[in-house]
Enzyme design. Structure first.
Site, PDB file in Angstrom:
ATOM      1  N   GLU A  42      -1.920  -1.855  -7.768  1.00  0.00           N
ATOM      2  CA  GLU A  42      -0.861  -0.921  -7.375  1.00  0.00           C
ATOM      3  C   GLU A  42       0.448  -1.561  -7.820  1.00  0.00           C
ATOM      4  OE1 GLU A  42      -0.709   0.182  -3.166  1.00  0.00           O
ATOM      5  OE2 GLU A  42       1.471   0.425  -3.292  1.00  0.00           O
ATOM      6  N   ARG A  46       9.405  -0.936  -7.150  1.00  0.00           N
ATOM      7  CA  ARG A  46      10.457  -1.679  -6.458  1.00  0.00           C
ATOM      8  C   ARG A  46      11.319  -2.422  -7.459  1.00  0.00           C
ATOM      9  NH1 ARG A  46       8.423  -4.268  -0.838  1.00  0.00           N
ATOM     10  NH2 ARG A  46       7.117  -2.535  -0.136  1.00  0.00           N
ATOM     11  N   LYS A 130      -2.462   6.518   3.270  1.00  0.00           N
ATOM     12  CA  LYS A 130      -2.236   5.090   3.469  1.00  0.00           C
ATOM     13  C   LYS A 130      -1.824   4.903   4.926  1.00  0.00           C
ATOM     14  CE  LYS A 130       1.216   1.803   1.759  1.00  0.00           C
ATOM     15  NZ  LYS A 130       1.579   1.152   0.505  1.00  0.00           N
TER      16      LYS A 130
HETATM   17  O1  LIG Z   1       3.811   2.059  -0.262  1.00  0.00           O
HETATM   18  C1  LIG Z   1       4.312   1.132  -0.864  1.00  0.00           C
HETATM   19  O2  LIG Z   1       4.310   1.172  -2.049  1.00  0.00           O
HETATM   20  C2  LIG Z   1       4.907  -0.041  -0.203  1.00  0.00           C
HETATM   21  O3  LIG Z   1       5.924  -0.447  -0.610  1.00  0.00           O
HETATM   22  C3  LIG Z   1       4.238  -0.760   0.863  1.00  0.00           C
HETATM   23  C4  LIG Z   1       3.516  -1.989   0.363  1.00  0.00           C
HETATM   24  O4  LIG Z   1       2.227  -1.604   0.044  1.00  0.00           O
HETATM   25  C5  LIG Z   1       3.522  -3.045   1.413  1.00  0.00           C
HETATM   26  O5  LIG Z   1       4.835  -3.424   1.618  1.00  0.00           O
HETATM   27  C6  LIG Z   1       2.669  -4.242   1.140  1.00  0.00           C
HETATM   28  O6  LIG Z   1       2.576  -4.919   2.338  1.00  0.00           O
HETATM   29  P1  LIG Z   1       2.303  -6.488   2.461  1.00  0.00           P
HETATM   30  O7  LIG Z   1       0.931  -6.736   1.902  1.00  0.00           O
HETATM   31  O8  LIG Z   1       2.409  -6.791   3.904  1.00  0.00           O
HETATM   32  O9  LIG Z   1       3.371  -7.154   1.648  1.00  0.00           O
END
Ligand SMILES: O=C(O)C(=O)C[C@H](O)[C@H](O)COP(=O)(O)O
Length: 213
Positions: A42, A46, A130
């Site tokens: 994915e 960002r 999600k």
């Molecule tokens: O929907 C999206 O694209 C997001 O930005 C959320 C990300 O999937 C999370 O921020 C990842 O979470 P962590 O594994 O805790 O770093």
């Protein structure tokens, strides 16, 4: 979302959530993921490098299941699809982005963390969402409670998931796969620290093997 993508995600079980600063890093990253039997990524919107990174992975590793994350707008969804993403993921449920995707043949997995949002998703015909931010929203306990009334809904928990808790989420029958940035963090990618990423992938495989008995 095609059943074959859902089936592949469900067999891979873990989706690396990737924030990439230099698009060219997508090439060695794609190589590591495919060579180590975790052919899924994915790539999050960002960073400005996201679109090019998606294009590079799509071009060099067509067998890898590729999606775009942090897709907040219809325009980003279009860019992700054009670049070669098979589907898009968003952190929240944005009704206009979801409707745009549904009307334009773009598969979307929106983020939810409440029953009301699940019902909106169901009304739109979605069967995969999600669960974000998973840990901060109440973790496994919350997801079990959320999933119970909606047997037809499947989930991709993400947010605060690591090797320590991933198998608890995967034990929930409605969970297809878990997302996580710990496998290839932005910092590890910037440093081109391939060894750390390979180690994380190998640890995932070992854990999943143990849990299969
Ligand atoms: O929907 C999206 O694209 C997001 O930005 C959320 C990300 O999937 C999370 O921020 C990842 O979470 P962590 O594994 O805790 O770093």
């Amino acid at each position: 979302m095609t059943q074959s993508i859902v089936d592949t995600l469900s067999s891979l079980k873990v989706i690396p959530v990737i924030q990439i600063n230099r698009a060219e890093d997508a090439i060695w990253l794609g190589e590591i993921l495919t060579q180590n039997q975790l052919p899924v990524a994915e790539i999050t919107f960002r960073t400005p490098a996201a679109v090019k990174a998606i294009k590079l992975i799509h071009e060099h590793f067509p067998e890898l299941i590729l999606c775009a994350g942090t897709v907040l707008t219809a325009q980003q969804a279009d860019m992700a699809k054009e670049a070669g993403a098979s589907f898009v993921i968003s952190p929240g449920y944005n009704p206009s982005t979801v409707d745009y995707c549904l009307n334009n043949g773009i598969d979307i997995v929106p983020g939810i963390n409440s029953p009301s949002q699940i019902e909106v998703a169901l009304e739109r015909g979605l069967t995969l969402v999600k669960f974000f931010p998973a840990e901060a929203s109440g973790g496994v306990k919350m997801l079990k409670a959320l999933a119970a009334p909606y047997a037809q809904m499947q989930f991709m928990p993400t947010g605060g998931i690591s090797l320590n808790n991933v198998s608890d989420y995967l034990a929930i029958p409605q969970v297809v796969a878990c997302g996580g940035s710990w496998i290839a963090t932005a910092d590890t990618i910037d440093k081109q620290d391939k060894e750390t990423i390979v180690n994380h992938i190998q640890n995932i495989h070992s854990l999943l093997k143990t849990h299969k008995g």
